[in-house]
Design an enzyme around this catalytic site. Structure first.
Site, mmCIF file in Angstrom:
data_model
loop_
_atom_site.group_PDB
_atom_site.id
_atom_site.type_symbol
_atom_site.label_atom_id
_atom_site.label_comp_id
_atom_site.label_asym_id
_atom_site.label_seq_id
_atom_site.Cartn_x
_atom_site.Cartn_y
_atom_site.Cartn_z
ATOM 1 N N ASN A 136 2.184 -5.042 -10.753
ATOM 2 C CA ASN A 136 3.237 -4.018 -10.791
ATOM 3 C C ASN A 136 4.060 -3.975 -9.503
ATOM 4 O OD1 ASN A 136 1.522 -2.831 -8.971
ATOM 5 N ND2 ASN A 136 1.223 -0.929 -10.096
ATOM 6 N N HIS A 138 2.873 -3.787 -6.365
ATOM 7 C CA HIS A 138 2.325 -3.100 -5.181
ATOM 8 C C HIS A 138 1.908 -4.102 -4.111
ATOM 9 C CE1 HIS A 138 -1.912 -3.207 -7.178
ATOM 10 N NE2 HIS A 138 -1.939 -4.075 -6.193
HETATM 11 C C1 F6R Z 1 -5.919 -5.918 -1.657
HETATM 12 C C2 F6R Z 1 -4.616 -5.296 -1.893
HETATM 13 C C3 F6R Z 1 -3.871 -5.496 -3.167
HETATM 14 C C4 F6R Z 1 -4.047 -6.851 -3.807
HETATM 15 C C5 F6R Z 1 -3.326 -6.881 -5.146
HETATM 16 C C6 F6R Z 1 -3.520 -8.207 -5.850
HETATM 17 O O1 F6R Z 1 -6.405 -5.590 -0.380
HETATM 18 O O2 F6R Z 1 -4.163 -4.605 -1.066
HETATM 19 O O3 F6R Z 1 -2.509 -5.270 -2.930
HETATM 20 O O4 F6R Z 1 -3.542 -7.836 -2.955
HETATM 21 O O5 F6R Z 1 -3.824 -5.869 -5.956
HETATM 22 O O6 F6R Z 1 -4.852 -8.321 -6.219
HETATM 23 P P1 F6R Z 1 -5.470 -9.719 -6.593
HETATM 24 O O7 F6R Z 1 -5.315 -10.572 -5.408
HETATM 25 O O8 F6R Z 1 -6.915 -9.454 -6.896
HETATM 26 O O9 F6R Z 1 -4.699 -10.216 -7.752
#
Ligand code: F6R
Length: 261
Positions: A136, A138
């Site tokens: 999304n 973030h």
């Molecule tokens: C993790 C964080 C999140 C992840 C994001 C992607 O410390 O801050 O922003 O980077 O949710 O997650 P993954 O890498 O598991 O797809």
């Protein structure tokens, strides 16, 4: 923003790790911003291999985790304190006393987040912040509509983020509803950021971050305001970028003195 498009997920980890290695080679006491989740695991594995080979030394570096869940015990295997210890501190040979994670168990959350920001400032700021991006948009856990000026604080995880992170827990209901996260303003203060994304599920978020309007619906777009952001993505995550060929051309023609590989 520099966009580096590479073949696959392994290459994402290898290339992004070179960037981090160059910072630590230049300054062995560098301050690292540490993301968790799946995206940076290739970076940490690549760095750990070079540490094991005696090519890199992180023992004098320090680190600040990007975020932490609120509402699970410190010793829970999926607390970010546990993940950082397991995936980063031990394999990279970092000094655990130099690595901090926001205190999601603090009885006074307001004081804990102020303290965290102060600790980053006292360390001289973050030299290189490692980031992933959520589907999304973030970064950290700054969900859509997070303020671009935000600092470390408590946030409610978006239902999509809880669903995405359910894979780390035995049951989806166990995913915490809240977290502490560095703010977008905190991330923008890092001297340098390197964000990695792999797979088609991230393609829309990557396009919004790189080419979309600066906007509340894609917190990653805040990185358009950063002076030194490197985005390393595989072909699948790059698949919705309109200027993909231009980024490939730019990278292929990068002046030698600017290269990090
Ligand atoms: C993790 C964080 C999140 C992840 C994001 C992607 O410390 O801050 O922003 O980077 O949710 O997650 P993954 O890498 O598991 O797809």
């Amino acid at each position: 923003m520099e966009i580096v498009i590479v073949r696959d997920a392994d290459e994402v980890g290898r290339v992004a790790a070179l960037k981090i290695a160059s910072v630590v080679q230049r300054d062995p006491e560098a301050v690292l911003g540490l993301a968790t989740g799946s995206s940076p695991t290739g970076i940490y594995a690549s760095l750990a291999a070079r540490v094991a080979a005696g090519e890199l030394d992180f023992s004098r570096a320090s680190g600040f985790a990007l975020d932490e869940y609120v509402g699970i015990p410190l010793e829970h295997p999926e607390s970010y304190a546990s993940v950082i210890e397991r995936d980063v501190v031990v394999p990279l040979g970092m000094d655990a006393s130099k690595v901090r994670v926001p205190d999601g168990r603090a009885s006074d959350i307001e004081a804990a987040v102020v303290d965290y920001e102060q600790a980053i400032a006292d360390a001289g700021g973050i030299d290189i912040q490692i980031l992933g991006i959520g589907a999304n948009g973030h970064i950290g856990f700054n969900e859509p509509t997070s303020s671009f000026a935000s600092r470390t604080r408590i946030k409610t995880l978006a239902p999509q983020t809880r669903a995405d992170n359910a894979r780390f827990f035995d049951d989806p209901s166990q995913v915490p509803t809240h977290c502490l996260t560095q703010g977008l303003g905190t991330i923008l203060d890092a001297h340098e950021v390197v964000l990695v994304a792999q797979g088609s599920a991230k393609a829309s978020a990557v396009a919004g971050m790189v080419e979309g309007p600066l906007g509340a619906m894609c917190p990653g777009s805040a990185l358009q305001l950063h002076r030194h952001a490197t985005i390393v993505v595989d072909e699948a995550a790059a698949s919705l970028l309109q200027l993909a060929d231009y980024y490939r051309y730019t990278y292929a023609n990068k002046p030698v003195w600017q290269r990090f590989e």
